[in-house]
Structure formats: structure tokens, C-alpha cells
Design a protein around this motif. Structure first.
Motif, PDB file in Angstrom:
ATOM      1  N   ARG A 143      -9.780  -2.120  -9.391  1.00 50.61           N
ATOM      2  CA  ARG A 143     -10.148  -1.326 -10.565  1.00 50.61           C
ATOM      3  C   ARG A 143     -10.905  -0.063 -10.169  1.00 50.61           C
ATOM      4  O   ARG A 143     -10.711   1.006 -10.754  1.00 50.61           O
ATOM      5  CB  ARG A 143     -10.994  -2.170 -11.520  1.00 50.61           C
ATOM      6  CG  ARG A 143     -10.201  -3.224 -12.280  1.00 50.61           C
ATOM      7  CD  ARG A 143     -10.987  -3.733 -13.468  1.00 50.61           C
ATOM      8  NE  ARG A 143     -12.252  -4.354 -13.064  1.00 50.61           N
ATOM      9  CZ  ARG A 143     -12.382  -5.642 -12.790  1.00 50.61           C
ATOM     10  NH1 ARG A 143     -11.341  -6.462 -12.848  1.00 50.61           N
ATOM     11  NH2 ARG A 143     -13.550  -6.130 -12.450  1.00 50.61           N
ATOM     12  N   LEU A 146      -8.392   2.449  -8.750  1.00 46.52           N
ATOM     13  CA  LEU A 146      -7.543   2.965  -9.824  1.00 46.52           C
ATOM     14  C   LEU A 146      -8.325   3.940 -10.702  1.00 46.52           C
ATOM     15  O   LEU A 146      -7.792   4.965 -11.134  1.00 46.52           O
ATOM     16  CB  LEU A 146      -7.011   1.814 -10.662  1.00 46.52           C
ATOM     17  CG  LEU A 146      -5.868   2.136 -11.627  1.00 46.52           C
ATOM     18  CD1 LEU A 146      -4.664   2.657 -10.857  1.00 46.52           C
ATOM     19  CD2 LEU A 146      -5.496   0.908 -12.434  1.00 46.52           C
ATOM     20  N   ALA A 150      -6.458   7.460 -10.824  1.00 52.44           N
ATOM     21  CA  ALA A 150      -5.640   7.656 -12.031  1.00 52.44           C
ATOM     22  C   ALA A 150      -5.879   9.006 -12.702  1.00 52.44           C
ATOM     23  O   ALA A 150      -4.912   9.684 -13.078  1.00 52.44           O
ATOM     24  CB  ALA A 150      -5.874   6.509 -13.010  1.00 52.44           C
ATOM     25  N   PHE A 183       0.907   0.451  -5.630  1.00 56.64           N
ATOM     26  CA  PHE A 183       0.853   1.237  -6.855  1.00 56.64           C
ATOM     27  C   PHE A 183       2.263   1.573  -7.326  1.00 56.64           C
ATOM     28  O   PHE A 183       3.231   1.507  -6.570  1.00 56.64           O
ATOM     29  CB  PHE A 183       0.110   2.562  -6.630  1.00 56.64           C
ATOM     30  CG  PHE A 183      -1.335   2.407  -6.268  1.00 56.64           C
ATOM     31  CD1 PHE A 183      -2.283   2.145  -7.240  1.00 56.64           C
ATOM     32  CD2 PHE A 183      -1.752   2.530  -4.948  1.00 56.64           C
ATOM     33  CE1 PHE A 183      -3.614   2.003  -6.917  1.00 56.64           C
ATOM     34  CE2 PHE A 183      -3.080   2.388  -4.608  1.00 56.64           C
ATOM     35  CZ  PHE A 183      -4.016   2.126  -5.588  1.00 56.64           C
ATOM     36  N   ASP A 188       2.873   6.552 -18.127  1.00 61.85           N
ATOM     37  CA  ASP A 188       1.457   6.511 -18.482  1.00 61.85           C
ATOM     38  C   ASP A 188       0.546   6.888 -17.320  1.00 61.85           C
ATOM     39  O   ASP A 188      -0.671   6.905 -17.467  1.00 61.85           O
ATOM     40  CB  ASP A 188       1.079   5.109 -18.989  1.00 61.85           C
ATOM     41  CG  ASP A 188       1.814   4.757 -20.278  1.00 61.85           C
ATOM     42  OD1 ASP A 188       2.006   5.679 -21.092  1.00 61.85           O
ATOM     43  OD2 ASP A 188       2.193   3.584 -20.453  1.00 61.85           O
ATOM     44  N   ARG A 191      -0.545   3.030 -11.916  1.00 63.01           N
ATOM     45  CA  ARG A 191      -0.937   1.662 -12.229  1.00 63.01           C
ATOM     46  C   ARG A 191      -0.776   0.800 -10.987  1.00 63.01           C
ATOM     47  O   ARG A 191      -0.011   1.121 -10.069  1.00 63.01           O
ATOM     48  CB  ARG A 191      -0.080   1.100 -13.361  1.00 63.01           C
ATOM     49  CG  ARG A 191       1.401   1.015 -13.034  1.00 63.01           C
ATOM     50  CD  ARG A 191       2.196   0.357 -14.145  1.00 63.01           C
ATOM     51  NE  ARG A 191       3.637   0.402 -13.884  1.00 63.01           N
ATOM     52  CZ  ARG A 191       4.280  -0.476 -13.120  1.00 63.01           C
ATOM     53  NH1 ARG A 191       3.615  -1.447 -12.533  1.00 63.01           N
ATOM     54  NH2 ARG A 191       5.596  -0.369 -12.933  1.00 63.01           N
TER      55      ARG A 191
END
Length: 281
Positions: A143, A146, A150, A183, A188, A191
Motif C-alpha cells: 500500500r 502504491l 499511483a 503491477f 484507473d 494497481r
């Protein structure tokens, strides 16, 4: 389309190798000129057949280990030696000094080492952080990464560039930290993906940081084997070519500053550690 992007990336890599070869030839010419001046000062003959035989033998051994036909290495060395003879037959166009000044690259001697460098050498290399990172639960590590990556890939123009690899599973492996992620990029954004990576880029933490911050060129890092590409080579080359096209200025300013400062710190710490400890950090 993937094949065309991969071909363009491969040709760009070949261009970089060609550029490096020309630069290396220039460096060899300079050294040949210096050797010629040393010979003249010492009253030695300009040609040395024993030395040339050693050069050819070394090239043959390296060619066999590299899977290159020895005849190709022979022709290359004949050309380089002929150029050296020609270069030594005239005064060097670069300098008239018998010896070039020593390049310091802005580094102080050990006695004159700056306080910043003195402190950096005590910063543990990435591999020393491995036991500490191993205590962080894997979902937390995923997390965190990311959350950092991201936003940089969320801009619409970035997602458009990455459309050819939408849904493909890409891996990152940080060898000295023993960390791995898979990944995928979709509409979107970035992820985490399930399953094995189709193509993986692996390397040390410092070199991956230098690549991500654009302080080091991808072709240089791969050519020097500081980074490795495994799995689907075509996909890996496509990713490498697409990343070169990403608009760096579209990434969040804070992320760019943090990434580049972190990469510089890691690079400087590695150099200081190597100078002090005398081995690869």
C-alpha cells in the motif's frame, strides 16, 4: 503495435550503444596520444609488437566469452591499433602536456573529505535495511509503494501513453532489499496485480531510484548490468520505450523533488561508502 514499439526501443538502445562506442573511441585516442608522448620522452619505439599480440589475444578471449566471432574482434582490434599508430604519429590535438591532470570528479581526498561525505559514509547501504523492512507486513509495504507511485501515473496524458500495456503484469524486484511487486496499468491508473509478472525489472535500490528519478539513463544501467530485464523481453522493451516518452513535468512537483533528492542522497551515500570501505555498497 507492441512489436513496433519494441523495435523502436531496441533501435534507441542500439543508438545509445553506438554513441558510447564513439565516446570510448575518443577516450582511446586520447590515451594512445598520451602513450605516444611517453614513448617519445623515454626514447622508446613507437610500435610494440609484443604489446599488440597481447591486445589481440585478450580480444580473442573476451570475444569467445561473449559469444562474438573471434574474426570480428580481430578486425576491430586491427582498426583500433591502426588508429593508435596514426594518432601517435602526430602531436595530440587535445593537449601538449606530457601527462594529463588527474580527474577528481569534484571529490576531496580522504584527508580533505567534506563533513557531508564523512557523515554519508556511515549511512547503512540498502542491504542493511533488509531485516527491518522484513518486519513490515507485506500488505503495508504494498500500500505504501502504491500510494507513492499511483499519483505519478494518474495524469490522463500519462495513461494515454501507457495504453499499449494496459492490463499487462509488470514486476519490480529490489534485490538488495529483497522486495518484489507486480503491477498493472488500467484505465484507473496503477494497481497491484495478482499472479506472476510477465516481465520484471530487477536491480539495487539505489539504481532503481536513479532510474525512476531520471538521474541515470535506462540504457546505461542495463548496459552496465546494474539493472536486469527478465521474462517477456518484447514487453520489457515496450515498457522501457514508453517510460522514456512519459512527460516528467506532468508528475506532481512534490513527488519529483522527493524522488530526485532521495536518489541523489542514495547515490552520494553509496559513493562515500565505497570510498571509505573499499567495496561495493
Amino acid at each position: 503495435m507492441l512489436s513496433r514499439i519494441a523495435l523502436d526501443g531496441t533501435r534507441a538502445a542500439i543508438d545509445r550503444v553506438d554513441d558510447a562506442m564513439v565516446i570510448l573511441l575518443g577516450g582511446r585516442q586520447r590515451l594512445a596520444g598520451l602513450a605516444g608522448r611517453i614513448k617519445r620522452h623515454a626514447g622508446l619505439p613507437r610500435t610494440d609488437e609484443a604489446r599488440e599480440r597481447q591486445v589481440h589475444l585478450r580480444a580473442h578471449r573476451l570475444a569467445r566469452r561473449s559469444g562474438i566471432p573471434p574474426g570480428s574482434a580481430e578486425r576491430l582490434m586491427r582498426l583500433l591499433i591502426a588508429e593508435a599508430h596514426r594518432w601517435q604519429a602526430r602531436p595530440s590535438p587535445f593537449t601538449s602536456e606530457p601527462f594529463p591532470p588527474m580527474a577528481t570528479s569534484g571529490l576531496s581526498s580522504p584527508r580533505g573529505e567534506s563533513s557531508a561525505s564523512s557523515l554519508l559514509r556511515w549511512l547503512p547501504p540498502p542491504r542493511r535495511w533488509r531485516p527491518l523492512l522484513a518486519r513490515v507486513p507485506r500488505p503495508v509495504r504494498e500500500r505504501m509503494l502504491l500510494r507513492m507511485l499511483a499519483p505519478a501515473l494518474a495524469a490522463p496524458q500519462v495513461l494515454r501513453i501507457l495504453e499499449p500495456i494496459a492490463g499487462r503484469r509488470l514486476g519490480i524486484e529490489v534485490r538488495d532489499l529483497d522486495l518484489r511487486w507486480v503491477f498493472a496499468v488500467d484505465t484507473d491508473g496503477l494497481r497491484l496485480a495478482d499472479g506472476d509478472a510477465e516481465a520484471t525489472v530487477s536491480g539495487g535500490a539505489t539504481d532503481l531510484l536513479l532510474l525512476a528519478s531520471r538521474l541515470e539513463d535506462a540504457d546505461t544501467l542495463f548496459f552496465q548490468r546494474r539493472l536486469m530485464l527478465t521474462g517477456d523481453t518484447e514487453l520489457g522493451l515496450t515498457v522501457r520505450n514508453l517510460l522514456d516518452r512519459l512527460p516528467w513535468e506532468s508528475f506532481p512537483l512534490g513527488s519529483r523533488i522527493l524522488l530526485q533528492r532521495g536518489a541523489r542522497l542514495a547515490r552520494d551515500a553509496r559513493q562515500a561508502h565505497r570510498r571509505h570501505h573499499g567495496h561495493t555498497a
